[in-house]
Design a protein around this motif. Structure first.
Motif, mmCIF file in Angstrom:
data_model
loop_
_atom_site.group_PDB
_atom_site.id
_atom_site.type_symbol
_atom_site.label_atom_id
_atom_site.label_comp_id
_atom_site.label_asym_id
_atom_site.label_seq_id
_atom_site.Cartn_x
_atom_site.Cartn_y
_atom_site.Cartn_z
ATOM 1 N N GLY A 122 -4.281 -0.472 0.970
ATOM 2 C CA GLY A 122 -3.787 0.130 -0.263
ATOM 3 C C GLY A 122 -4.306 1.537 -0.479
ATOM 4 O O GLY A 122 -3.601 2.386 -1.020
ATOM 5 N N GLY A 180 0.814 -1.216 0.000
ATOM 6 C CA GLY A 180 0.000 0.000 0.000
ATOM 7 C C GLY A 180 0.840 1.255 0.000
ATOM 8 O O GLY A 180 0.401 2.306 -0.464
ATOM 9 N N PRO A 230 0.708 6.445 -0.992
ATOM 10 C CA PRO A 230 -0.198 7.252 -1.808
ATOM 11 C C PRO A 230 -1.572 6.602 -1.979
ATOM 12 O O PRO A 230 -1.665 5.385 -1.901
ATOM 13 C CB PRO A 230 0.522 7.304 -3.159
ATOM 14 N N ILE A 269 -3.111 3.807 3.365
ATOM 15 C CA ILE A 269 -1.705 4.217 3.474
ATOM 16 C C ILE A 269 -1.339 4.985 2.203
ATOM 17 O O ILE A 269 -1.625 4.532 1.108
ATOM 18 C CB ILE A 269 -0.816 2.966 3.649
ATOM 19 N N CYS A 291 1.483 1.735 -3.709
ATOM 20 C CA CYS A 291 0.411 1.550 -4.670
ATOM 21 C C CYS A 291 -0.788 2.348 -4.189
ATOM 22 O O CYS A 291 -1.095 2.369 -3.006
ATOM 23 C CB CYS A 291 0.073 0.070 -4.751
HETATM 24 NA NA NA Z 1 -1.505 3.352 -0.869
#
Ligand code: NA
Ligand code: NA
Lengths: 432, 315, 182
Positions: free
Chosen positions: A153, A111, A158, A156, A114
């Motif tokens: 994902g 995460g 970005p 966290i 991604c």
């Molecule tokens: Na993320």
């Protein structure tokens, strides 16, 4: 019918179209266009239809989305997910339910590079599910820990959801990312605790007790270093003013491609499939943004958001009650809708209300994303639950749904903590 | 009988003087003057209809009835009016606004098809505000990354050896604070309205440029209005309105100037002699700008420029 | 929710889809390279300044204009690709419960909605493009004509609309109703 009533009717109509499995973007677009035409006449609609698609793609700030998506897709190609899982397994594997905890750890790690929940579930799921099956973990626990872990994902940074919230409300994306770090870690910790408690209460979640996990080796940890490097460069770079979020995303994407090339994980076929995935996700997200922008034109002109704000203000409803009502509204909606559509659909009328009630916009952004991602794992419609099913065959929906309940409880606890202790979100942004 | 609803859109936050001193009171006055025949709803910046680059298309297509926009957005549209934005054409908002309106019937009207212009006006001249490096003469601009407000200013910064950066006004503070830009070419009011005085400590008042605006109503909306409403609009716009901008801008700018002044910032005012010096250095850039316009088919670009300078020098 | 409803693979369609995918991806990749090169040049300028007190003003002029153009190529084509592959964010719980006949209904409904929405977008967008030719405007720094930015949008919308029209007409000419594979 008064204009705000038409707005309300349009909102319900779009939910109805969505439930008939018309693509979300088209549902919002059709209702937006017809509603706008009904209130403002046809000439106004030509302006909206001519400008909305262009204006939804053109702004420079939005180019951050395809770049972060590209970063996620190429990171997934270079075996980083397997390294992350191995590292997490080495650290947590010996504990009871350790593989499920390692899955969550790997999701959190992934995460951090991604921006989307879908990609996290699919990527980690492919690595972790076979391992857990091999070790005799029940599908109920394995599938649920992947589906829940996937929400990390988007929590966290970005995070595509935070970017979209930031763009809709003109809040700093850098601050939103910073605000999400502690809640993201909190979510990870609560999921791990949730696994620990579940396997104690319900021992048959682990059919086979003998677990072998690798001994501690620096070599294994080191293999996961590109992930830390990318996270530090991207998030650190934004915070220290070295570059804007878009530039950070471009650099992250470049790093992921470079890594994929260095690890020789790109051949003609996998490059084509990475391109398909990047382009497909980009098209999907922007098409929804376009549909939502039609819908927002309609909402704004119907006066429904303004009416809601003035009604709440006139009734002197205490802010806490109004907030509770909004959260319940999101939770109910989240049972039936996908997180991004939900944020795009509701922000235009919820955000003015939140601001007029005196809540902090950054804090509320984190709350909205928390509630929206809860929608990703709540039955009957939770995107992550479906994606997990997509990763493995012969996995009945009922099994996944049964397993997810403890994680929903964990999310509820986190939501309560975030609401009652605003410092969890606001402390880090206040430092910058 | 329910009132005729008019939509007025602009791109500014509601805290901005153009909203609170100009458009909001103007709208309410129109409502009371027409004794309730019309009702004006304002869509400010941040709303879907308040998108700065789409305002002209919005009012021309009738998606909104009235709009207030920047001549520089989108680029390439109102090139004749924007000649006023070239360096050292006008010294203050009053002079610039009156001149634009004077030139409107003969020189500028064709740029605004489908929309009945109610006023053309400009801001007071902007300054060069910097964070760490004091700028007091022409050579100091070299090497600075500066946010630019208009295309003409971007050319000017480049001509003086600086590095023009395009940023929306709302992002200037953050980028200045982090050192992404060294400063901004901006009007005084932003020191207050965007809190820029907190990060920009050096100010050079060179009176180099003004930014131009338009305020107009959809021609068809206007034509089908009852006579009494038309009269109300006519008597509150045009010359009457254009004459007000000088005082308004002085008032808005004062807030920002006072803030910087009382905080003990370094404020340099460029002397007339130095301005002449700058102008000389910038003349090739100005000629180039006008030649570009001529190439684009605006054959009387130089004539408009000369007319504007004439009016300005006569004052 | 997000599903890949791949119709019976026809290689022609697949070829078109791959071609458009590559074009669209080139847009994103260019955007990536533009940012990386620009940031690289800027950082090196700063570093050189620290050591030599001279600041080379490196950087890509008009990088924002170019990025916007690259993304403007990538996104509409990406939307077109998703239409070609029938890949959309949708809630398909009703499909699971109501079966085959509902699937045909939902498919036609989607096609009709698509025709309505994309049709009006395409129509208005071509009017805007026409307007741009008569009354041109340009990008902020490099003064690129905005018509360049409009063309890919029109292309992407056209692909999507053609797919919707054909998927609406296709069942009418089909002998066996297709679509049980959802
Ligand atoms: Na993320
Ligand atoms: Na859900």
């Amino acid at each position: 019918m008064s204009d705000p009533m038409i707005g309300m009717f349009g909102f319900l109509l779009s939910l109805f179209l969505i439930s008939l499995s018309v693509p979300v973007a088209l549902s919002l677009g059709l209702v937006g266009i017809t509603g706008y035409a009904y209130i403002n006449g046809f000439s106004g609609v030509l302006f909206v239809a001519g400008s909305a698609p262009f204006e939804a793609i053109f702004p420079y700030s939005l180019s951050v989305i395809p770049l972060f998506l590209m970063m996620g897709v190429f990171s997934a190609r270079c075996g980083l997910s397997a390294d992350l899982f191995q590292a997490a397994n080495m650290l947590l594997g010996r504990l009871k339910g350790g593989l499920a905890m390692a899955t969550i750890g790997a999701c959190a790690g992934f995460g951090a590079i991604c921006g989307s929940s879908l990609a996290t579930v699919a990527t980690i799921g492919r690595v972790a599910l076979p391992e857990m099956r091999k070790a005799g973990y029940s599908d109920e626990l394995s599938a649920a820990s992947i589906a829940a872990g996937g929400t990390l994902g988007v929590m966290i940074p970005p995070s595509v959801l935070l970017i979209i919230y930031g763009l809709l409300t003109e809040q700093s994306i850098g601050k939103l990312f910073l605000a999400a770090i502690i809640p993201g870690l909190l979510a990870t910790a609560l999921y791990v605790i949730c696994v620990a408690i579940s396997v104690r209460i319900k021992p048959d979640l682990l059919k086979n007790k003998q677990v072998s996990s690798p001994d501690f080796e620096w070599r294994i940890l080191r293999k996961a270093w590109p992930m830390f490097a990318m996270f530090t460069v991207v998030i650190g770079g934004i915070q220290f003013g070295l570059f804007s979020p878009t530039e950070a995303a471009g650099i992250g994407a470049f790093g992921a491609v470079a890594l994929a090339i260095a690890r020789r994980s790109l051949n003609r076929e996998s490059l084509m499939s990475a391109m398909r995935e990047t382009v497909g996700l980009t098209g999907m997200i922007f098409f929804i943004i376009i549909g939502a922008s039609f819908f927002n034109f309609f909402m704004e002109t119907s006066g429904l958001p303004q009416l809601l704000v003035s009604t709440v203000e006139a009734n002197g409803l205490p802010p806490s009650y109004a907030l509770l009502a909004i959260i319940v509204f999101y939770l109910v909606l989240g049972c039936f809708m996908d997180a991004m559509s939900m944020i795009l659909l509701t922000t235009p009328f919820v955000y003015p209300l939140i601001v007029s009630l005196g809540f902090d916009p950054i804090w509320f952004g984190i709350i909205v994303v928390t509630v929206a991602e809860l929608g990703l794992i709540t039955p009957p419609i939770g995107m992550n639950l479906f994606v997990v099913q997509g990763v493995v065959d012969d996995l009945p929906a009922s099994t996944v749904m049964r397993g997810i309940i403890p994680f929903i409880l964990a999310d509820t606890v986190r939501l309560a903590l975030l609401i009652f202790i605003p410092a969890l979100t606001l402390y880090l942004p206040s430092l910058s | 009988q329910s009132p005729l609803k008019l939509k007025l859109a602009h791109f500014l936050p509601t805290g901005n003087g153009l909203h609170s001193d100009f458009m909001e009171p103007w709208a309410r006055e129109l409502e009371s003057c027409s004794s309730g025949t019309v009702e004006v709803e304002i869509f400010p910046g941040g709303t879907q209809l308040g998108n700065p680059t789409k305002l002209y298309d919005a009012v021309r297509s009738g998606a909104v009835d009235i709009a207030n926009g920047l001549s520089g957005m989108p680029g390439g549209r109102f090139e004749r009016s924007r000649i006023a934005e070239l360096p050292f054409v006008f010294k203050n908002a009053d002079e610039a606004s009156r001149s634009l309106w004077k030139l409107f019937p003969d020189y500028l009207q064709d740029e605004y098809p489908g929309v009945k212009m109610l006023a053309l006006y400009s801001s007071n001249p902007g300054q060069v505000h910097t964070t760490k490096k004091s700028v007091t003469n022409i050579n100091d601009m070299s090497g600075l990354r500066l946010r630019f407000p208009t295309a003409a200013t971007a050319s000017m910064i480049k001509a003086l050896g600086g590095d023009p950066v395009g940023l929306p006004p709302g992002n200037v503070y953050e980028n200045a604070e982090k050192g992404v830009i060294d400063g901004a070419v901006f009007t005084w009011d932003t020191m207050d309205s965007f809190n820029l005085a907190e990060v920009m400590k050096y100010h050079l008042d060179a009176k180099t440029y003004v930014a131009t605006f338009w305020f107009g109503i959809n021609q068809a909306s206007y034509d089908k209005m009852p006579e009494n409403v038309k009269a109300c609009i006519d008597q509150s716009t045009g010359d009457v309105l254009v004459a007000k901008f000088g005082n308004w801008w002085n008032k808005w700018d004062k807030a920002g100037y006072d803030l910087a002044n009382s905080a003990g910032h370094e404020i340099t005012v460029l002397s007339d002699e130095q301005r002449a010096n700058w102008l000389e250095k910038l003349q090739p850039m100005i000629d180039n700008y006008l030649a570009n316009l001529e190439n684009k088919g605006i054959s009387n670009a130089r004539e408009i420029y000369t007319k504007m300078k004439e009016i300005s020098n006569a004052n | 929710m997000q599903t890949k409803h791949n119709d019976t693979p026809r290689s022609g369609k697949q070829l078109v889809s791959d071609l458009v995918t590559v074009l669209s991806f080139i847009g994103i990749a260019l955007a990536m390279l533009l940012t990386v090169v620009d940031v690289g040049l800027r950082l090196s300028s700063t570093i050189i300044e620290v050591f030599t007190n001279i600041r080379p003003r490196w950087g890509i002029i008009g990088v924002v204009d170019l990025m916007q153009l690259a993304i403007m190529v990538a996104v509409p084509l990406g939307i077109g690709v998703n239409f070609l592959n029938n890949r959309h964010i949708r809630v398909d719980i009703a499909l699971d419960f109501l079966g085959k006949r509902f699937c045909c209904f939902s498919r036609s409904l989607t096609a009709m909605t698509g025709i309505a929405v994309l049709g009006i977008c395409l129509w208005s967008a071509s009017k805007e493009l026409n307007g741009q030719f008569v009354f041109p405007s340009s990008s902020a720094t490099l003064s690129l004509p905005l018509t360049w930015y409009w063309m890919p949008l029109i292309a992407g919308l056209t692909i999507s609309l053609v797919v919707c029209i054909s998927s609406f007409l296709y069942p009418l000419f089909e002998r066996k109703p297709n679509g049980g594979k959802h």
